[in-house]
Scaffold this motif. Structure first.
Motif, PDB file in Angstrom:
ATOM      1  N   PHE A   1     -35.417  26.895 -13.328  1.00  0.00           N
ATOM      2  CA  PHE A   1     -36.923  26.561 -12.738  1.00  0.00           C
ATOM      3  C   PHE A   1     -37.079  27.234 -11.344  1.00  0.00           C
ATOM      4  O   PHE A   1     -38.098  28.038 -11.125  1.00  0.00           O
ATOM      5  CB  PHE A   1     -36.864  25.087 -12.360  1.00  0.00           C
ATOM      6  N   PHE A   2     -35.799  27.354 -10.482  1.00  0.00           N
ATOM      7  CA  PHE A   2     -36.021  28.186  -9.315  1.00  0.00           C
ATOM      8  C   PHE A   2     -36.519  29.411  -9.515  1.00  0.00           C
ATOM      9  O   PHE A   2     -37.304  30.065  -8.828  1.00  0.00           O
ATOM     10  CB  PHE A   2     -34.690  27.930  -8.473  1.00  0.00           C
ATOM     11  N   LEU A   3     -35.638  30.167 -10.366  1.00  0.00           N
ATOM     12  CA  LEU A   3     -35.828  31.703 -10.361  1.00  0.00           C
ATOM     13  C   LEU A   3     -37.169  31.925 -11.200  1.00  0.00           C
ATOM     14  O   LEU A   3     -37.736  32.753 -10.949  1.00  0.00           O
ATOM     15  CB  LEU A   3     -34.831  32.078 -11.279  1.00  0.00           C
ATOM     16  N   LYS A   4     -37.500  31.107 -12.066  1.00  0.00           N
ATOM     17  CA  LYS A   4     -38.808  31.180 -12.687  1.00  0.00           C
ATOM     18  C   LYS A   4     -40.337  31.002 -12.361  1.00  0.00           C
ATOM     19  O   LYS A   4     -41.039  31.535 -12.270  1.00  0.00           O
ATOM     20  CB  LYS A   4     -38.505  30.926 -14.394  1.00  0.00           C
ATOM     21  N   TYR A   5     -39.954  29.719 -11.568  1.00  0.00           N
ATOM     22  CA  TYR A   5     -41.115  29.105 -11.238  1.00  0.00           C
ATOM     23  C   TYR A   5     -41.431  28.844  -9.876  1.00  0.00           C
ATOM     24  O   TYR A   5     -42.331  28.297  -9.495  1.00  0.00           O
ATOM     25  CB  TYR A   5     -41.468  27.542 -12.141  1.00  0.00           C
ATOM     26  N   THR A   6     -40.692  29.280  -8.908  1.00  0.00           N
ATOM     27  CA  THR A   6     -40.804  29.346  -7.752  1.00  0.00           C
ATOM     28  C   THR A   6     -41.116  30.562  -7.126  1.00  0.00           C
ATOM     29  O   THR A   6     -40.338  31.789  -7.374  1.00  0.00           O
ATOM     30  CB  THR A   6     -39.719  28.602  -6.819  1.00  0.00           C
ATOM     31  N   THR A   7     -41.823  30.686  -6.038  1.00  0.00           N
ATOM     32  CA  THR A   7     -42.143  31.867  -5.291  1.00  0.00           C
ATOM     33  C   THR A   7     -40.858  32.606  -4.632  1.00  0.00           C
ATOM     34  O   THR A   7     -40.467  33.786  -4.878  1.00  0.00           O
ATOM     35  CB  THR A   7     -43.004  32.112  -4.331  1.00  0.00           C
ATOM     36  N   PRO A   8     -39.766  31.852  -4.029  1.00  0.00           N
ATOM     37  CA  PRO A   8     -38.707  32.264  -3.468  1.00  0.00           C
ATOM     38  C   PRO A   8     -37.737  32.931  -4.637  1.00  0.00           C
ATOM     39  O   PRO A   8     -37.257  33.896  -4.416  1.00  0.00           O
ATOM     40  CB  PRO A   8     -38.019  31.080  -2.825  1.00  0.00           C
TER      41      PRO A   8
END
Lengths: 464, 490, 369
Positions: C223-230
């Motif tokens: 989720f972090f890598l795919k869906y957040t800007t950072p």
């Protein structure tokens, strides 16, 4: 704004789901993994083939602890070759122990020896997990229905080594390089120091024993540099140690031959540890400690084969084997014909030229004779061996003799180095004094948990 | 080359292409961005293998599966970016590629040959110079010398000269003409029609993966070639001034700006300028006169030592790039592949990376529909919005950047050479789009360009920058080309 | 300084297909291991022995379950930072800093005793606290390492590597000093209360708690890598930081976020390792460590930084370790066998990845000769 909110909600949901699942899982796992008590079979039949595995903490090539266990393994493997197969796994860390045991059991091994104190808790744990496998843990104090313990202790040998050290030292400064200062090693340091003091006092020497701890069972570099420090900075000329390499023997040989050549102003006599080490220093190695684990392994495996030991009755099986059992030996070398070199022949004349008084009999004897007398006394204690087999009988082991109908029967040796009066200080708190009253002999449990040094031991801390 | 076909996921890059090249000629391969020129050359050089078709060399069919094969056949490529290792000397770099000297190359011998060839260029160069000291032009010359020493028979020049200053370029033309006269073959790949007309004997025009026609240079005019290259779109090509904007009200104000260059010293020395809404403010100048540093300083990418910058009346002198982005400032940097896009990432990722499109959580559906809109509007040739940018041709990569930044620029566009990598038709189209946006959305644009045609076509106000200073500002309708050229080089 | 011979590495014009490298590394690595083991044993260990051991190693998932899970978690944590071309070599330090706080929470914190004796809820709370603190400690440790990278442009590789030793020594000081068990005198902490151990399904090393953690980590990292800007910036950072700069992204912040999240994930393993494996800390930790922090690097590399391939790589590595133990049991060589496997694969991989992207040339300078 709404996007931030959405994001926050998603994170919150993940956390909530995660936490919920976590506890759910924990309860599930908690319920599912409850160890169930193994049903005791009506009758135990020993397996027709015993597959025994040894797990070592170090490499078998260390020429110390693991090496001697492996010698023991090889002896029993040849002796019982009709019904015994063996294997070993070396350099196993505490962390890798459970997986190693799992692998061994999946390959059908039914007797497992774990040979390091660190393995204690996990051996018990795995014992509970595999109730039909027999485990034997070396040097620990925790047991279970199918987990026994065993140990061959060297304190008597260190005492004898200490006598020699007290006779040989010129500076009165004696060294000890310790792997760790755990009770086992503290016991050995004290026994060594007691021997040195006994002999040294008779010769008018002021004996001090300097201890450096290196924090590793096997670390040739640290051992060597700790010994060098003691020799150089503390004028130590005789040194014993607990470490599994031969580094100190080689250093001793260098310093001692250097002393003979006039390069150095004092020698460094050493006592070989655990395995016969005389060849690593033919001038410097004066004596040492040798262990014969096969004595214990023979006993254990034969009893398993005979159906005496089963996975349900090991709770009190605890070997505490001393000099009289043959599991340990006083010496630095074993000749091909099987005889033991107790003391380096180059040193014997020196010891024979020293005259001392045997405090037990009051006779004037040579130092050599005194040492060999003490050796004989401790070696010959026929009734002691069976007592040393179970945890329940340890309390009888420090009774030298009993009297019946006006006669005396010998139980333990007539002499034991750990007999009062002794005074010392706690390892953790040097201000706390320990006093052993005159005539009191320390028993198994006192020795096992020894956490104090005798007064003339000076603990220098970690070095090397 | 016969019937060469190459497909990439989603696109047919080359469709049954036939190309005949004869010894002793300079053959230009012309085409707009994405026409398939680079693909064809890469096949010839063994970097790609064709899906169909054969390559016939001197009457024999050959299979070229790697650049090593190609070099063994005497085919050597010089590409746009020099493939030299900075910490080696020129001679060492050249020895690397040479097999004929064996593994223990005699440096002296090679150095002599290098000096000899350099003289043919009319240049004196010490072959033991470290490569990092060389200029771009000199590096390209080393590439040519390497090709010669490799025993090149067919020289592939893939846009290697396109970005050189005109005088330098002419020296290379002379050199390759000499090479052709000695029987060598040159395949010159370019999207600039004047370049082809000036240097080549024969011209083959590629369009959308197909050969349009192969012609002798003497038979055709620039307009003919344009028609071949762009078809219907060639009508769009014009260098007339685009309709003027209606400048009104101050948007960006720069006062006495001082900015340091990369190597110390002030690259920008007290620049003041004013960009109004509805105006294209163009800065003309020869590269390296502080334009890059000026634009970077305004964008918050370079520290400002002295002076002030106001945006809509607000002091933004030391504000971050992020702040400006959110205010609606679009930025097209120089060297787009290096500063403007990440070629390993996909198109949608290259869009989402601008903070105005995604903050915190990324709504990929939204980004995707924006990407599709830009692909449609700007005619970006790509298999899908999820394609990594590296699969796009150079011109299409530029379009991704320009379209994204124009969409970002709701108030101000800052751009440096916005159409440099584009073919004529596309470049003019992009200029139109920028101008329309300025007029219709009433935004301001600050554009620095080294291309005077571009400046005159698009600008409402023209400023000339020289040695870090603005040396003249003219309303576009009153500006004279000669005067500006004079100010640029003065 | 002029050396007569100079080695130059040239980038290949045409790189090999990327998935082929890990595959070839495994195959060639195993082949190399077979040859080495054959030679080491003087011909006693046949290729068949090795292949059987490998087969058995792979077919014992019940034994691999826990090390697989730990390696996967470390692998995911490392991929998060590696994607941004931030090479976090500090997994070991992050694990041990985490383990340290987990042990503190379990045994030495003012609340430890009351929570353990506070019924199932108290135990659950303490367990959760151990995990959370462990993760935060890992995050903190990586965050410190990220500062010199972000603000001084210091290479993160030596920095994170040094931080491993600092963490080791801090733990060593505690274990030698205030934390060491008094009863027997060994330089180790008391054993963790049994209530806090990870429960494993009997006869296996499978712990549902660890797997829930693994799934959470996996989903969260995805989720972090795919869906957040950072996450997006991080992926761009690894390819072209200049784009981030001209987009107005604060690269320092992204570097700090990336390494911190990486440490957060890896830190989890600290608590898992204590509660699931060792149940204590033992001096000197640098010698007793299971090296998950370092082995995880191999996992991350073999996965080619694809999140989805991390569990596959983790399973392969865990299985090869297991195969090494099996080989020892079968009497085919000593403790070195494990390292022979892992070492051969690592070396082969490194060689292949270099060859796939670069050519090595050697030139001899003979000035004036």
């Amino acid at each position: 704004m709404s996007k931030t909110a959405l994001w926050a909600i998603i994170i919150l949901v993940i956390i909530i789901v995660g936490v919920a699942a976590f506890y759910g899982g924990m309860m599930y796992a908690g319920g599912g993994a409850q160890p169930t008590a193994p049903a005791k079979p009506a009758k135990w039949t020993p397996p027709s083939t015993i597959k025994a595995a040894w797990i070592y903490v170090g490499p078998v090539g260390d020429f110390g602890w693991s090496y001697m266990h492996d010698v023991g393994r090889k002896v029993v493997a040849s002796l019982f070759k009709d019904w015994l197969t063996t294997t070993y796994v070396e350099s196993v860390s505490e962390d890798a122990l459970p997986q190693t045991i799992d692998n061994l059991i999946s390959q059908g091994y039914n007797v497992i020896f774990t040979t390091s104190f660190e393995f204690m808790d996990k051996t018990i744990e795995k014992g509970k997990e595999y109730p039909n496998v027999m485990f034997f843990h070396c040097s620990g104090y925790k047991r279970w229905d199918n987990v026994g313990t065993y140990f061959a202790d060297l304190y008597q040998i260190y005492y004898l080594n200490g006598l020699i050290a007290g006779a040989l030292t010129k500076t009165g400064h004696i060294g000890y390089v310790a792997a760790y200062t755990i009770p086992e090693v503290v016991r050995h340091i004290n026994a060594f120091a007691i021997g040195a003091k006994e002999m040294g006092e008779m010769l008018g020497k002021d004996i001090k024993v300097y201890v450096l701890e290196i924090g590793s069972w096997f670390n040739p570099d640290a051992a060597r540099s700790a010994a060098e420090t003691l020799w150089r900075d503390y004028d130590v000329d005789v040194l014993a140690y607990t470490e599994d390499s031969t580094a100190i023997l080689e250093l001793g040989e260098e310093k001692t031959t250097g002393f003979f050549n006039g390069t150095y102003d004092h020698p460094l006599y050493v006592f070989s540890h655990y395995s016969p080490g005389w060849i690593y220093g033919k001038h410097a190695v004066v004596s040492g400690q040798i262990v014969h684990w096969e004595v214990i392994y023979e006993d254990i495996l034969a009893k398993i084969k005979a159906g005496i030991y089963t996975p349900y009755n090991l709770k009190n099986v605890d070997y505490w084997y001393l000099l009289n059992t043959g599991a340990v030996e006083f010496g630095a070398w074993i000749f091909d014909n099987g005889t033991v070199m107790h003391i380096n022949p180059e040193i014997i004349p020196k010891l024979k030229n020293i005259t001392v008084t045997d405090k037990l009999t009051g006779e004037k004897v040579s130092a050599y004779d005194l040492i060999m007398r003490r050796y004989q006394i401790m070696k010959e204690a026929p009734l002691l061996t069976p007592l040393q087999l179970t945890a329940e009988t340890h309390k009888y082991e420090n009774i030298p003799t009993i009297t019946y109908d006006g006669h005396k029967a010998q139980i333990a040796p007539a002499f034991d180095p750990f007999t009062g009066p002794l005074s010392g200080y706690k390892k953790e708190d040097p201000n706390k004094k320990v006093t052993i009253e005159s005539g009191k002999r320390l028993g198994h449990d006192d020795l096992w948990g020894m956490d104090w040094f005798v007064d003339w031991v000076q603990y220098l801390g970690k070095g090397g | 080359m016969r019937n060469i076909t190459k497909r990439f996921p989603g696109v047919v890059a080359l469709d049954r292409v036939n190309l005949e090249v004869y010894p002793g000629t300079i053959h230009a391969l012309l085409g707009e961005n994405g026409a398939g020129k680079s693909t064809l050359v890469k096949i010839l050089y063994g970097i790609y293998t064709p899906d169909e078709g054969v390559i016939i060399l001197n009457g024999r069919r050959v299979i070229i599966s790697s650049p090593i094969d190609a070099i063994n056949y005497g085919i050597v490529m010089v590409s746009q970016s020099p493939q030299l290792i900075d910490r080696l000397t020129i001679a060492e770099n050249i020895i690397l590629g040479l097999k004929k000297y064996g593994y223990y190359a005699p440096v002296k011998l090679v150095e002599r040959e290098i000096s000899k060839l350099a003289e043919e260029f009319g240049v004196k160069i010490d072959p033991s110079t470290d490569t990092w000291k060389l200029s771009y032009t000199q590096k390209q010359m080393v590439e040519f010398i390497r090709a010669m020493l490799l025993g090149v028979k067919i020289l592939l020049i893939d846009e290697a000269l396109t970005y050189l200053p005109i005088e330098e370029r002419r020296r290379f033309y002379k050199f390759i003409k000499g090479f052709a006269e000695r029987g060598g073959t040159v395949l010159l790949i370019t999207h600039k029609i004047p370049e082809a007309m000036e240097a080549a004997d024969k011209i083959t025009v590629l369009r959308r993966g197909r050969v349009v026609k192969t012609v002798e240079k003497t038979e055709v005019t620039i307009d003919d070639i344009r028609r071949m290259m762009f078809g219907e779109r060639s009508k769009e090509i014009t260098y007339e001034r685009l309709p003027p904007g209606a400048p009104d009200g101050e948007l960006l104000l720069v006062e006495n700006l001082w900015v340091e260059g990369d190597f110390g010293g002030y690259a920008v020395q007290g620049v003041s300028l004013k960009v109004r809404r509805g105006e294209v403010f163009a800065i003309a100048g020869v590269a390296g006169n502080g334009q890059k540093e000026l634009l970077q300083a305004i964008m918050g990418l370079r520290p400002i030592r002295k002076g002030k910058v106001f945006f809509e009346g607000e002091d933004i002198t030391h504000r971050s790039t992020y702040y400006l982005r959110l205010k609606g400032v679009g930025y097209i940097p120089d060297l787009p592949a290096k500063y403007g896009v990440s070629i390993e990432n996909t198109i949608i990722e290259n869009i989402a990376v601008i903070p105005v499109y995604a903050r915190g959580f990324i709504d990929w559906d939204k980004i995707r529909s924006l990407a599709l809109k830009l692909i449609r509007e700007y005619d970006i040739k790509t298999p899908s919005p999820e394609a990594p940018v590296k699969y796009l041709s150079g011109g299409n990569i530029m379009k991704v950047l320009v379209s994204r930044e124009l969409n970002t620029a709701t108030k101000l566009l800052v751009a440096y050479n916005p159409t440099r990598a584009l073919d004529e038709a596309t470049a003019i189209r992009v200029r139109r789009i920028i101008k329309n946006k300025v007029i219709n959305d009433n935004i301001g644009a600050l554009i620095a360009s080294e291309d005077l045609d571009e400046i005159f076509q698009i600008a409402d106000t023209i400023a000339v920058m020289n040695s870090g200073r603005i040396v003249g500002v003219f309303p576009a309708e009153k500006a004279k080309r000669e005067e500006i050229e004079h100010l640029m080089v003065m | 300084m002029e050396f007569p011979v100079s080695m130059v590495i040239v980038r290949r014009v045409k790189p090999l297909p990327y998935w082929i490298v890990p595959l070839l590394a495994l195959l060639i690595g195993v082949a190399v291991a077979i040859i080495i083991l054959y030679g080491m044993s003087g011909g006693k260990t046949t290729p068949a022995d090795v292949l059987y051991a490998i087969r058995d190693g792979f077919l014992q998932p019940h034994l691999l379950a826990m090390s697989f899970a730990f390696l996967s978690i470390v692998g995911v944590g490392l991929v998060v930072s590696f994607k941004g071309a931030l090479f976090n070599i500090g997994g070991e330090g992050q694990i041990y800093f985490g383990a340290m706080l987990a042990v503190w929470a379990a045994m030495f914190a003012p609340f430890s005793a009351s929570l353990i004796n506070g019924g199932p809820l108290g135990v659950a709370a303490l367990k959760t606290l151990m995990i959370v603190l462990s993760a935060l400690a890992g995050a903190f440790w990586a965050f410190i390492a990220s500062l010199p990278r972000a603000y001084l442009q210091l290479d993160e590789v030596p920095v994170t590597l040094m931080m491993n030793y600092i963490a080791y020594y801090i733990v060593d000081i505690l274990v030698r000093g205030p934390w060491h068990e008094r009863k027997y005198g060994y330089l180790r902490t008391e054993t963790l209360p049994e209530k806090l151990w990870l429960k494993t399904i009997s006869g296996t090393t499978f712990s549902i708690e660890v797997y829930i953690l693994l799934i959470i980590v996996f989903v969260a990292a995805y989720f972090f890598l795919k869906y957040t800007t950072p996450g997006l910036y991080l992926r761009v950072l690894g390819n072209n930081p200049n784009l981030l700069r001209s987009s107005g992204i604060n690269i320092k912040l992204i570097i700090m976020i990336a390494l911190t999240i990486s440490g957060l994930i890896i830190g989890l393993v600290g608590a898992g390792y204590i509660a699931g494996r060792t149940h204590n800390l033992s001096y000197p930790v640098e010698e007793k460590t299971a090296n998950y922090g370092y082995t995880g690097i191999l996992v991350a590399w073999l996965s080619m930084l694809e999140l989805i391939a991390v569990p596959i790589a983790a399973y392969i590595i865990a299985a090869l370790y297991n195969a090494g133990i099996n080989m020892q049991i079968a009497g085919a060589g000593g403790a070195a066998t494990v390292f022979v496997f892992i070492g051969s694969i690592l070396v082969t991989y490194t060689a292949l990845i270099t060859i796939s992207e670069y050519k090595i040339k050697i030139i001899v300078k003979r000035r004036g000769g």
